[in-house]
Design a protein around this motif. Structure first.
Motif, PDB file in Angstrom:
ATOM      1  N   GLN A   1     -48.017 -26.794  -8.625  1.00  0.00           N
ATOM      2  CA  GLN A   1     -46.633 -26.311  -8.649  1.00  0.00           C
ATOM      3  C   GLN A   1     -45.711 -27.195  -9.487  1.00  0.00           C
ATOM      4  OE1 GLN A   1     -45.999 -23.404  -7.528  1.00  0.00           O
ATOM      5  NE2 GLN A   1     -48.010 -23.124  -6.588  1.00  0.00           N
ATOM      6  N   GLY A   2     -46.204 -28.341  -9.922  1.00  0.00           N
ATOM      7  CA  GLY A   2     -45.405 -29.213 -10.784  1.00  0.00           C
ATOM      8  C   GLY A   2     -44.162 -29.772 -10.116  1.00  0.00           C
ATOM      9  N   LEU A   3     -44.245 -30.022  -8.820  1.00  0.00           N
ATOM     10  CA  LEU A   3     -43.078 -30.537  -8.092  1.00  0.00           C
ATOM     11  C   LEU A   3     -43.001 -32.058  -8.209  1.00  0.00           C
ATOM     12  CD1 LEU A   3     -43.245 -28.412  -4.814  1.00  0.00           C
ATOM     13  CD2 LEU A   3     -42.086 -27.894  -6.947  1.00  0.00           C
ATOM     14  N   SER A   4     -41.789 -32.553  -8.122  1.00  0.00           N
ATOM     15  CA  SER A   4     -41.593 -34.003  -8.162  1.00  0.00           C
ATOM     16  C   SER A   4     -41.870 -34.587  -6.777  1.00  0.00           C
ATOM     17  CB  SER A   4     -40.159 -34.322  -8.569  1.00  0.00           C
ATOM     18  OG  SER A   4     -39.270 -33.893  -7.554  1.00  0.00           O
ATOM     19  N   TYR A   5     -41.998 -35.914  -6.727  1.00  0.00           N
ATOM     20  CA  TYR A   5     -42.193 -36.580  -5.436  1.00  0.00           C
ATOM     21  C   TYR A   5     -41.038 -36.230  -4.488  1.00  0.00           C
ATOM     22  CZ  TYR A   5     -45.915 -39.694  -7.176  1.00  0.00           C
ATOM     23  OH  TYR A   5     -47.073 -40.217  -7.675  1.00  0.00           O
ATOM     24  N   GLN A   6     -39.823 -36.176  -5.034  1.00  0.00           N
ATOM     25  CA  GLN A   6     -38.654 -35.889  -4.214  1.00  0.00           C
ATOM     26  C   GLN A   6     -38.754 -34.481  -3.610  1.00  0.00           C
ATOM     27  OE1 GLN A   6     -36.254 -37.679  -3.033  1.00  0.00           O
ATOM     28  NE2 GLN A   6     -35.262 -35.919  -2.041  1.00  0.00           N
ATOM     29  N   GLU A   7     -39.179 -33.524  -4.434  1.00  0.00           N
ATOM     30  CA  GLU A   7     -39.310 -32.149  -3.932  1.00  0.00           C
ATOM     31  C   GLU A   7     -40.441 -32.064  -2.895  1.00  0.00           C
ATOM     32  OE1 GLU A   7     -37.832 -29.408  -7.679  1.00  0.00           O
ATOM     33  OE2 GLU A   7     -39.745 -30.463  -7.865  1.00  0.00           O
ATOM     34  N   ILE A   8     -41.530 -32.789  -3.151  1.00  0.00           N
ATOM     35  CA  ILE A   8     -42.634 -32.787  -2.182  1.00  0.00           C
ATOM     36  C   ILE A   8     -42.168 -33.425  -0.866  1.00  0.00           C
ATOM     37  CG2 ILE A   8     -44.964 -33.639  -1.715  1.00  0.00           C
ATOM     38  CD1 ILE A   8     -45.467 -33.547  -4.752  1.00  0.00           C
TER      39      ILE A   8
ATOM     40  N   ILE B   1     -40.327 -30.936   1.135  1.00  0.00           N
ATOM     41  CA  ILE B   1     -41.174 -29.870   1.677  1.00  0.00           C
ATOM     42  C   ILE B   1     -42.047 -30.371   2.826  1.00  0.00           C
ATOM     43  CG2 ILE B   1     -43.132 -28.352   1.124  1.00  0.00           C
ATOM     44  CD1 ILE B   1     -41.853 -28.249  -1.751  1.00  0.00           C
ATOM     45  N   THR B   2     -42.644 -31.537   2.626  1.00  0.00           N
ATOM     46  CA  THR B   2     -43.617 -32.017   3.614  1.00  0.00           C
ATOM     47  C   THR B   2     -43.024 -33.003   4.609  1.00  0.00           C
ATOM     48  OG1 THR B   2     -44.265 -33.867   2.202  1.00  0.00           O
ATOM     49  CG2 THR B   2     -45.486 -31.799   1.933  1.00  0.00           C
ATOM     50  N   GLY B   3     -41.887 -33.602   4.252  1.00  0.00           N
ATOM     51  CA  GLY B   3     -41.321 -34.627   5.121  1.00  0.00           C
ATOM     52  C   GLY B   3     -41.971 -35.982   4.913  1.00  0.00           C
ATOM     53  N   LEU B   4     -42.976 -36.054   4.050  1.00  0.00           N
ATOM     54  CA  LEU B   4     -43.626 -37.340   3.774  1.00  0.00           C
ATOM     55  C   LEU B   4     -42.691 -38.191   2.911  1.00  0.00           C
ATOM     56  CD1 LEU B   4     -47.137 -35.939   2.788  1.00  0.00           C
ATOM     57  CD2 LEU B   4     -46.647 -37.290   4.813  1.00  0.00           C
ATOM     58  N   SER B   5     -42.740 -39.506   3.098  1.00  0.00           N
ATOM     59  CA  SER B   5     -41.898 -40.380   2.281  1.00  0.00           C
ATOM     60  C   SER B   5     -42.462 -40.436   0.858  1.00  0.00           C
ATOM     61  CB  SER B   5     -41.866 -41.782   2.875  1.00  0.00           C
ATOM     62  OG  SER B   5     -43.130 -42.385   2.725  1.00  0.00           O
ATOM     63  N   SER B   6     -41.598 -40.793  -0.102  1.00  0.00           N
ATOM     64  CA  SER B   6     -42.046 -40.877  -1.493  1.00  0.00           C
ATOM     65  C   SER B   6     -43.184 -41.881  -1.649  1.00  0.00           C
ATOM     66  CB  SER B   6     -40.880 -41.276  -2.401  1.00  0.00           C
ATOM     67  OG  SER B   6     -39.949 -40.229  -2.429  1.00  0.00           O
TER      68      SER B   6
ATOM     69  N   PHE C   1     -48.899 -42.784  -2.672  1.00  0.00           N
ATOM     70  CA  PHE C   1     -50.182 -43.345  -2.255  1.00  0.00           C
ATOM     71  C   PHE C   1     -51.231 -42.239  -2.075  1.00  0.00           C
ATOM     72  CE2 PHE C   1     -53.190 -44.614   1.059  1.00  0.00           C
ATOM     73  CZ  PHE C   1     -53.720 -45.757   0.468  1.00  0.00           C
ATOM     74  N   LEU C   2     -50.811 -41.136  -1.464  1.00  0.00           N
ATOM     75  CA  LEU C   2     -51.759 -40.033  -1.235  1.00  0.00           C
ATOM     76  C   LEU C   2     -52.241 -39.437  -2.556  1.00  0.00           C
ATOM     77  CD1 LEU C   2     -49.954 -38.262   1.756  1.00  0.00           C
ATOM     78  CD2 LEU C   2     -52.241 -39.263   1.826  1.00  0.00           C
ATOM     79  N   ILE C   3     -51.344 -39.282  -3.513  1.00  0.00           N
ATOM     80  CA  ILE C   3     -51.762 -38.738  -4.811  1.00  0.00           C
ATOM     81  C   ILE C   3     -52.680 -39.727  -5.515  1.00  0.00           C
ATOM     82  CG2 ILE C   3     -50.917 -38.161  -7.132  1.00  0.00           C
ATOM     83  CD1 ILE C   3     -48.580 -36.730  -5.847  1.00  0.00           C
ATOM     84  N   HIS C   4     -52.306 -40.990  -5.471  1.00  0.00           N
ATOM     85  CA  HIS C   4     -53.121 -42.026  -6.121  1.00  0.00           C
ATOM     86  C   HIS C   4     -54.539 -42.057  -5.530  1.00  0.00           C
ATOM     87  CE1 HIS C   4     -54.164 -45.944  -7.796  1.00  0.00           C
ATOM     88  NE2 HIS C   4     -54.547 -46.300  -6.587  1.00  0.00           N
ATOM     89  N   SER C   5     -54.607 -42.104  -4.192  1.00  0.00           N
ATOM     90  CA  SER C   5     -55.931 -42.187  -3.559  1.00  0.00           C
ATOM     91  C   SER C   5     -56.695 -40.870  -3.719  1.00  0.00           C
ATOM     92  CB  SER C   5     -55.798 -42.555  -2.075  1.00  0.00           C
ATOM     93  OG  SER C   5     -54.957 -41.635  -1.420  1.00  0.00           O
ATOM     94  N   GLY C   6     -55.977 -39.755  -3.735  1.00  0.00           N
ATOM     95  CA  GLY C   6     -56.632 -38.462  -3.933  1.00  0.00           C
ATOM     96  C   GLY C   6     -57.222 -38.341  -5.332  1.00  0.00           C
ATOM     97  N   LEU C   7     -56.474 -38.770  -6.338  1.00  0.00           N
ATOM     98  CA  LEU C   7     -56.987 -38.730  -7.717  1.00  0.00           C
ATOM     99  C   LEU C   7     -58.199 -39.645  -7.870  1.00  0.00           C
ATOM    100  CD1 LEU C   7     -53.748 -38.688  -9.946  1.00  0.00           C
ATOM    101  CD2 LEU C   7     -55.175 -36.782  -9.235  1.00  0.00           C
ATOM    102  N   LYS C   8     -58.099 -40.784  -7.219  1.00  0.00           N
ATOM    103  CA  LYS C   8     -59.214 -41.745  -7.302  1.00  0.00           C
ATOM    104  C   LYS C   8     -60.486 -41.136  -6.710  1.00  0.00           C
ATOM    105  CE  LYS C   8     -60.390 -46.429  -5.835  1.00  0.00           C
ATOM    106  NZ  LYS C   8     -60.011 -47.544  -4.955  1.00  0.00           N
ATOM    107  N   ARG C   9     -60.301 -40.468  -5.573  1.00  0.00           N
ATOM    108  CA  ARG C   9     -61.452 -39.828  -4.919  1.00  0.00           C
ATOM    109  C   ARG C   9     -62.009 -38.703  -5.802  1.00  0.00           C
ATOM    110  NH1 ARG C   9     -65.837 -39.677  -2.319  1.00  0.00           N
ATOM    111  NH2 ARG C   9     -66.177 -38.052  -0.764  1.00  0.00           N
ATOM    112  N   LEU C  10     -61.116 -37.941  -6.413  1.00  0.00           N
ATOM    113  CA  LEU C  10     -61.571 -36.852  -7.291  1.00  0.00           C
ATOM    114  C   LEU C  10     -62.346 -37.398  -8.489  1.00  0.00           C
ATOM    115  CD1 LEU C  10     -58.535 -34.375  -7.333  1.00  0.00           C
ATOM    116  CD2 LEU C  10     -60.816 -33.949  -6.404  1.00  0.00           C
TER     117      LEU C  10
END
Lengths: 414, 179
Positions: free
Chosen positions: B140-147, B150-155, B160-169
């Protein structure tokens, strides 16, 4: 600036999420380090794969679905729209109309006979009151009674605590039931949404007697010398039931991906007790959590927490827990009574477990309280609130709970 | 009569607002809901409900963060539907079923669907939160702020989740998909 190749800053830099100053510093570090340059290339490659492959085929709504949305856009308008969300039918009921008509005929007849009209007015009121006592009747006209609004600081809603950073939260116990009185006064008597500072979720919860159906642990005090073998004794030793801790978990109504942990503490008959209670989050399964209500007392702030539990008194708490997965170990509640360690309660959420009626009612209170307090704006919608209340509504509902539903019903007007 | 003119004006603005929102977000929301639900029909119901809820909002309170609002409501509703659909199936077991696209050419559609399904099987091996933020970021091309909205997760958590997710991928993606 020295950056480790595994630092999330590198990913944030590649994705353009850093402020200009931060991005400049990271760019300088990358220029000076071949390892970082290699990491940037790897991240860029994965980013390209994702953006190319994760895009689903383009789809649109069906024509009749678009038309339904347009119809809603045309018909939606402020007060009328809100009226459709009401829990109770506010139109005069047939029985009520018939009673009114009968009363008018009686009054008319008496007037013809030259008697006083005043003597018949109570009959009209009685008919209205009977109608108002039914669950599906119109919201009764409340008699304005001034209720002192507690002088409280402006609310500051509790933030989430990341389990990895703050795995333990000591829980405060002090909560009266006063807030619901002030909230009721504002909505039913003054006809307006209550000021946010009088909306105290923990006090609204404590206004009701709720028994949760999950794990229960009992703490026994120092006087407990009772044993089954003593049951025939003429003067059995005093049973020192110091306190009971009950829990139950269910999906959070305004955010189903999170779990609502409900906690009930009941004091024993022996006297007041000092109860220390702490939630230990399972850092493997819990991402973050927050204690609902209890403003401005933030649990993580060091200091003296209220710990006194009155004899036979009750204290209810609610914690919203965001797990990594829908079900599993969410942690443990550890507690002590008068410095005696009590049996800990393990918190295991089963997503298929049917919540008890009291848990569902507590979830409704939490939803209403958070909605009134302006929490999770646009996530907790009036529709969600009305839907939950409708699910709970029944002919056998206790009087205070039926009144609470009427309160919600009236609040949906504002 | 002036009141009538005011209401008509208001309704007209409301309809215009909804039309613009549909134009901009109908397809992205459908893509997002389809990804979560693996069921285009259910996704359409969820998106329809999202827009109907939008109709019931006070637009002045929503328009400043419309995108985040729509994705938040759509996400919550989709997750709710997913749980009701299969209570015993954890979210890790999302099925990345191919979703037919009526508007594309058959070959193009099949290729895109195949790539989507192939990548999906690897995304399914990430944690729920990792997958959630990666879809919002890269689909969806959303920014960290928009995410965050939406999710309530902190920036910080999102990063960290994107970083670790990309690493796992990077560890699990086969070379043919990676190159």
């Amino acid at each position: 600036m020295k950056i480790h190749p595994d630092d999330p800053l590198i990913t944030s830099y590649v994705l353009g999420e850093l402020e200009p100053a931060g991005a400049k510093a990271v760019a300088l570090a990358i220029d000076a380090d071949p390892l970082l340059q290699q990491r940037v290339a790897e991240i860029t490659g994965t980013q390209r794969v994702l953006t190319e492959s994760i895009r689903p085929p383009t789809e649109v709504l069906l024509p009749h679905q678009r038309e339904k949305i347009r119809r809603n856009a045309r018909k939606a308008r402020g007060p009328a729209e809100m009226a459709t969300r009401r829990l109770f039918d506010t139109r005069p009921r047939k029985a009520l109309a018939a009673a009114g008509l009968a009363a008018i005929l009686v009054v008319g007849g008496l007037m013809i006979l030259g008697r006083s009209v005043k003597s018949n007015v109570p009959q009209v009121h009685a008919a209205r009151d009977r109608g108002a006592s039914e669950m599906s009747s119109p919201v009764p006209e409340a008699v304005p009674v001034p209720v002192p609004v507690p002088s409280l600081p402006a609310p500051r809603l509790q933030g989430y605590l990341t389990a990895a950073e703050v795995p333990i939260l000591e829980l405060p116990l002090a909560a009266s039931g006063a807030s619901l009185t002030a909230v009721t006064d504002s909505i039913m008597n003054l006809g307006k949404r209550p000021a946010r500072e009088v909306v105290r979720l923990e006090e609204m919860l404590n206004h009701f007697s709720l028994r949760f159906g999950g794990m229960t642990a009992v703490a026994r005090g120092g006087l407990n010398r009772w044993h089954p073998d003593d049951r025939e004794d003429e003067e059995p030793a005093a049973v020192a039931h110091a306190a009971t801790l009950s829990t139950e978990m269910l999906a959070c109504p305004w955010k189903p991906s999170t779990t609502l942990l409900l906690i009930s503490l009941r004091g024993g008959p022996q006297g007041d007790a000092q109860v220390k209670l702490a939630y230990h989050a399972d850092t493997q399964n819990v991402l973050r959590y927050r204690l609902l209500g209890f403003d401005p007392c933030e649990g993580r702030v060091p200091g003296t927490l209220p710990t006194q539990l009155a004899a036979n008194g009750t204290c209810l708490l609610a914690i919203e827990i965001e797990p990594f997965r829908p079900a599993g170990e969410l942690g443990v509640l550890e507690w002590s009574v008068d410095d005696q360690v009590a049996p800990a309660v393990s918190l295991v959420h089963r997503s298929d477990a049917e919540p008890s009626d009291d848990a569902r009612f507590a979830a409704l209170i939490c939803t209403f309280g958070q909605w009134l307090a302006g929490d999770e704006l646009e996530i907790i919608e009036s529709d969600t609130l009305a839907g939950l209340a409708r699910e709970i509504r029944s002919d056998t509902l206790a009087g205070d709970r039926a009144d609470f539903l009427r309160l919600i019903d009236r609040s949906l007007e504002f | 009569m002036p009141r009538d003119r005011g209401e008509n004006q208001s309704l007209s603005e409301r309809e215009k607002f909804i039309e613009q929102a549909l134009e901009a977000y109908e397809s992205p929301l459908l893509g997002y809901a389809s990804t979560i639900l693996s069921d285009l029909d259910l996704a359409r119901d969820v998106v329809q409900e999202t827009f109907i809820r939008l109709c019931q909002q006070d637009f002045s309170k929503v328009e400043s963060h419309l995108k985040a609002w729509l994705f938040t409501v759509c996400r919550n509703r989709a997750l709710d539907v997913l749980r009701k659909k299969n209570r015993s199936q954890p979210l890790e077991d999302w099925q990345w079923r191919s979703i037919p696209d009526a508007g594309s050419q058959p070959d193009e559609n099949a290729d895109q669907t195949e790539r989507f399904a192939q990548l999906g099987s690897y995304l399914a091996r990430l944690s729920e939160n990792q997958r959630d933020v990666i879809i919002l970021k890269f689909q969806q091309g959303l920014s960290y702020q928009e995410i965050h909205e939406i999710t309530g997760l902190s920036s910080g958590n999102i990063g960290f989740l994107i970083h670790s997710g990309l690493k796992r991928l990077r560890e699990i993606l086969p070379p043919d998909l990676h190159h």
